[in-house]
Structures are given as C-alpha cells and as structure tokens.
Design an enzyme around this catalytic site. Structure first.
Site, PDB file in Angstrom:
ATOM      1  N   CYS A 257     -51.179 -32.391 -28.032  1.00 48.19           N
ATOM      2  CA  CYS A 257     -52.215 -33.384 -28.330  1.00 48.19           C
ATOM      3  C   CYS A 257     -51.583 -34.775 -28.323  1.00 48.19           C
ATOM      4  O   CYS A 257     -50.834 -35.132 -29.241  1.00 48.19           O
ATOM      5  CB  CYS A 257     -52.857 -33.080 -29.680  1.00 48.19           C
ATOM      6  SG  CYS A 257     -54.027 -34.357 -30.203  1.00 48.19           S
TER       7      CYS A 257
ATOM      8  N   ASP B 141     -60.035 -35.740 -25.434  1.00 48.87           N
ATOM      9  CA  ASP B 141     -60.146 -35.574 -26.882  1.00 48.87           C
ATOM     10  C   ASP B 141     -60.771 -36.824 -27.485  1.00 48.87           C
ATOM     11  O   ASP B 141     -60.365 -37.942 -27.164  1.00 48.87           O
ATOM     12  CB  ASP B 141     -58.743 -35.343 -27.457  1.00 48.87           C
ATOM     13  CG  ASP B 141     -58.770 -34.916 -28.900  1.00 48.87           C
ATOM     14  OD1 ASP B 141     -59.800 -34.382 -29.347  1.00 48.87           O
ATOM     15  OD2 ASP B 141     -57.749 -35.103 -29.590  1.00 48.87           O
ATOM     16  N   HIS B 142     -61.722 -36.626 -28.339  1.00 51.05           N
ATOM     17  CA  HIS B 142     -62.470 -37.731 -28.956  1.00 51.05           C
ATOM     18  C   HIS B 142     -62.960 -38.693 -27.860  1.00 51.05           C
ATOM     19  O   HIS B 142     -62.924 -38.364 -26.686  1.00 51.05           O
ATOM     20  CB  HIS B 142     -61.626 -38.464 -30.011  1.00 51.05           C
ATOM     21  CG  HIS B 142     -61.187 -37.545 -31.121  1.00 51.05           C
ATOM     22  ND1 HIS B 142     -60.395 -37.948 -32.150  1.00 51.05           N
ATOM     23  CD2 HIS B 142     -61.449 -36.238 -31.355  1.00 51.05           C
ATOM     24  CE1 HIS B 142     -60.175 -36.924 -32.976  1.00 51.05           C
ATOM     25  NE2 HIS B 142     -60.799 -35.885 -32.503  1.00 51.05           N
TER      26      HIS B 142
HETATM   27  C1  DNO Z   1     -60.276 -32.899 -34.425  1.00 51.67           C
HETATM   28  C2  DNO Z   1     -59.492 -31.809 -33.833  1.00 51.67           C
HETATM   29  C3  DNO Z   1     -58.809 -30.911 -34.833  1.00 51.67           C
HETATM   30  C4  DNO Z   1     -58.324 -29.659 -34.136  1.00 51.67           C
HETATM   31  C5  DNO Z   1     -57.661 -28.660 -35.034  1.00 51.67           C
HETATM   32  C6  DNO Z   1     -57.081 -27.532 -34.228  1.00 51.67           C
HETATM   33  O1  DNO Z   1     -61.033 -33.513 -33.751  1.00 51.67           O
HETATM   34  O2  DNO Z   1     -58.582 -32.277 -32.903  1.00 51.67           O
HETATM   35  O3  DNO Z   1     -59.688 -30.582 -35.846  1.00 51.67           O
HETATM   36  O4  DNO Z   1     -59.406 -29.006 -33.578  1.00 51.67           O
HETATM   37  O5  DNO Z   1     -56.672 -29.255 -35.775  1.00 51.67           O
HETATM   38  O6  DNO Z   1     -56.799 -26.445 -35.044  1.00 51.67           O
END
Ligand code: DNO
Length: 413
Positions: free
Chosen positions: A280, A360-361
C-alpha cells in the site's frame, strides 16, 4: 501486461453496482462478506452468492479485503483457539470456492486513522487528512487515555491542548466519533456504530494491550502465521498483510507492519509465498525512510495485492491524501517496478504472476458531492485515479517492450 484492474466494492448495498464496474473496465472485484460478524466463519453459500454475482457480470472476485483478524487473535486471549479455528475454516471455504487472495491486517484496535475526513483542497476537491497534534488532542484531552500525555513531547502536548481548547464540545465529539466509529465501521472494525458509550468501550480495548509491547505483538503475529499459513497453502489461498496506516505506533499501541524491516521480518516468519504482502503506497510512504521502489524490488515476489494512493507530506508528521499520480509519492518508478515484477514472475513460470491493483481512496469531486460513499471511497475520484494509473501503465509497458532510442545517439537527422 498491465496490473489487474481492481476496485473495492462494498457488496450489494454499495451505490456503485457491479454493472458500473464492468462499464469502467474492472477485471477483479475486491470485497468482503461485511455482513458476517468479525470472528465468525464465512459459510460457503454466502461466499458463493457474492462470487456468482461478480462472475455473472464477467469479472472475478480477485481479493478478499479483508478477512478480519479479531482482537482475540492479536492479543491471544482465552478465545484464541476458537477464533483461529474459525479463521482457518473461512480460508478453507474461500479456497473451496476458488478465491485465491486474502488481505488482512494486524493493527491493534484501530485500523487506519485520520483526523479529518473532509479536508478541502484549494480547487474544491476533498480528501482525508492526518494531523499529528490534532491526533494527540484526541488522545490526551478528548479520549483522556490514562498517562497519554507522558508519551508525547511537551511541545506537541501544549499544541494539542490549544487545539482541543479551541474546539467546541460538538467538534471534539465529532473528532472522536470519526476516529473510533465512522472510519472503522464500514471495514468491520472493533467497535460498531451501535455502541453508544464508544469512547469508554474504546478505552477498554486499548487496555487489553497494556501488557503487549512490540515484541509480544510480533510473537503473536508469528504464531498466528504459523497456524494459518499451512491451511492457506492447502487451500490454494495467498495471504497478504496490509501495512499500518499511518506507519507508526498510535495511542500507546505497538504497530509492527510499518517499515521494510518489518515486512522482511514477517516474510521470514514462514518461508512460503503464501505468506505475503499487500503493498500500500499510501500507508508505507508516510514513513519517509521507506523506499517504496526498493521494497518492490526486494519483496516483490511476496506482493499479492497493491493499493496505489498518493499523499502530500506537511510539517510535523501531518499529511493529506491526494490525486493518485500527483502528490509527493512518485508513482512512476513504483508502478514500473511492479510491472517488472509481473514480467519476472511470468518468466519464472508462476501462475499467479498478475498483481491486482486498486486505486486506493480518492479525491471527492464533481458528482461525488451528490452521492453517498464510505470515507475515502468516492466514485469519481477513484475513477480518475484508475484512468491515470492505467494510462501510466500503458506508457511504461510500451517503454519496457520497445525502448525508445535515446535521441542523442540517434542517427536520424
Ligand atoms: C482503508 C483500508 C483499510 C484496509 C485494511 C486491510 O481504507 O485501506 O481499512 O482495508 O487495513 O485489512
């Protein structure tokens, strides 16, 4: 070949439908059985309901995000054996249904943390923000965690006091509610929205870690991996741990998935490809010492899933999220390293050579203001990120396949 285009979908109640995902070119859906309580077994028929719906739309369920690791596993309390047996059974059931990648995290009590879920960018977009002093204000003056003030430098505590004094009671409550409930509820967190006295419930959870320091938590993760990795192997499931977000200890709790060293240590606990990582960029980049390209080069063979997200880093450990290919994280070398890792895998004959990525986001923008979404998951902002990251991959792939001759050496006039 590009990374597998994937998208986090929150199930049948998500305002973004599976048919919408098909339209935007998604190949792999990332989702979870959010209706199954944390710690219970995921039954085959329930898994199949979601899997069949995804497949009926011509996509696949590429990653489970997340199969939650209960607090009783992280603390190894009296319920450990039952909880881990349930976890293993869920892995077997997922494997039986042909689902091959499971993301999880090992962050005590709190998953990701932000101090503002609605930070306005100068251009009118909205992102999530983490301000360290505001977080300390929450910890020391709003939550009033015992002895919290002694854990921070005096000048930060003084600043935090100013921040909390300047806030109305309502604003203080909102900050606590966002941190404990709003940002955790939709990801099957520890405390759900039905708990009214959530600050006290939260303090009690924190207390369960009073005897668990970094080494102890590492020991618990190691034992958990030794328990579950063999089952995941038999079931044909790759596990991938998500890094801490942000990657440093919070609320006096240890966090052990924050640096390259931590990731290497985790990989070493069970020497199996199945014992893998979620890479990530948004989380790992907040520790400015992490070299993300190097992490891919070193640990790429264990990366089963990627979250691509960007940040802008500010003073005093504050940061906010940003457009996927803007911001302070240079996505180009990272994406290139991931694409090269796929090529390496393919050449070595690995069947799971394709790495799923999801934008992501995202920045809330345009029609996102008229739609409901979980914090961080606006449709248009993510769609923009998906398009940008896809274009970037296309260009890198061209470059990898047909290197453009250096013009200074060119004989063409
Ligand atoms: C938030 C996500 C986290 C992720 C968890 C994985 O947006 O990136 O909540 O899903 O940490 O276990």
């Amino acid at each position: 070949m590009a990374l597998e285009k994937s998208w986090r979908w929150f199930g049948f109640g998500d305002p973004v439908q599976l048919s919408d995902l098909k339209q935007i070119g998604i190949e792999g859906v990332v989702t979870a059985l959010h209706h199954i309580p944390n710690g219970e077994v995921w039954p085959v028929p329930e898994i199949m309901k979601v899997k069949s719906a995804i497949e009926a739309h011509g996509m696949r369920w590429t990653v489970v995000e997340s199969l939650p690791v209960s607090e009783g596993i992280k603390t190894r309390n009296a319920d450990y054996e039952r909880l881990v047996a349930n976890y293993k059974q869920s892995l077997r059931n997922l494997g039986e249904c042909g689902i091959d990648t499971v993301c999880y995290n090992f962050m005590p009590v709190l998953d990701w943390v932000r101090t503002s879920l609605h930070y306005q960018l100068p251009n009118g977009g909205e992102v999530m923000y983490f301000d360290f002093a505001t977080f300390v204000a929450f910890d020391v003056f709003i939550l009033k965690r015992p002895n919290a003030a002694t854990e921070y430098p005096e000048d930060i505590v003084a600043k935090a006091e100013q921040i909390s004094t300047a806030m109305s009671e309502e604003e203080q409550e909102k900050l606590a509610h966002n941190i404990i409930i709003v940002s955790q509820g939709f990801i099957d967190g520890t405390i759900d929205s039905s708990v009214t006295d959530y600050k006290n419930a939260f303090l009690q959870f924190l207390e369960t870690y009073s005897h668990i320091d970094r080494d102890k938590l590492r020991e618990h993760l190691s034992l958990f991996l030794k328990d579950v990795v063999p089952v995941a192997e038999e079931s044909g499931v790759n596990l991938c741990i998500h890094p801490d977000d942000p990657p440093f200890p919070v609320l006096g709790l240890p966090r052990i998935v924050s640096t390259q060293d931590d990731l290497e240590w985790i990989c070493d606990q069970v020497d199996s490809t199945v014992n893998g990582l979620t890479f990530c960029t948004g989380s790992l980049s907040v520790n400015r010492e992490n070299n993300l390209e190097q992490i891919v080069q070193k640990l790429g063979h264990r990366i089963h899933f990627t979250h691509l997200r960007n940040n802008v880093f500010l003073e005093n450990r504050a940061f906010h999220e940003y457009g996927h290919i803007e911001g302070d994280v240079d996505m180009y070398p990272i994406v290139k390293a991931l694409l090269k890792e796929q090529i390496r895998r393919k050449e070595s004959g690995r069947k799971d050579f394709r790495i799923p990525f999801r934008p992501d986001h995202g920045v809330k923008m345009l029609d996102d203001y008229n739609r409901s979404a979980n914090p961080g998951y606006p449709l248009i902002g993510r769609l923009k990120g998906l398009a940008e990251l896809s274009g970037m991959q296309m260009a890198i792939e061209r470059e990898l396949n047909n290197p453009i001759p250096d013009s200074s050496n060119s004989t063409m006039k």
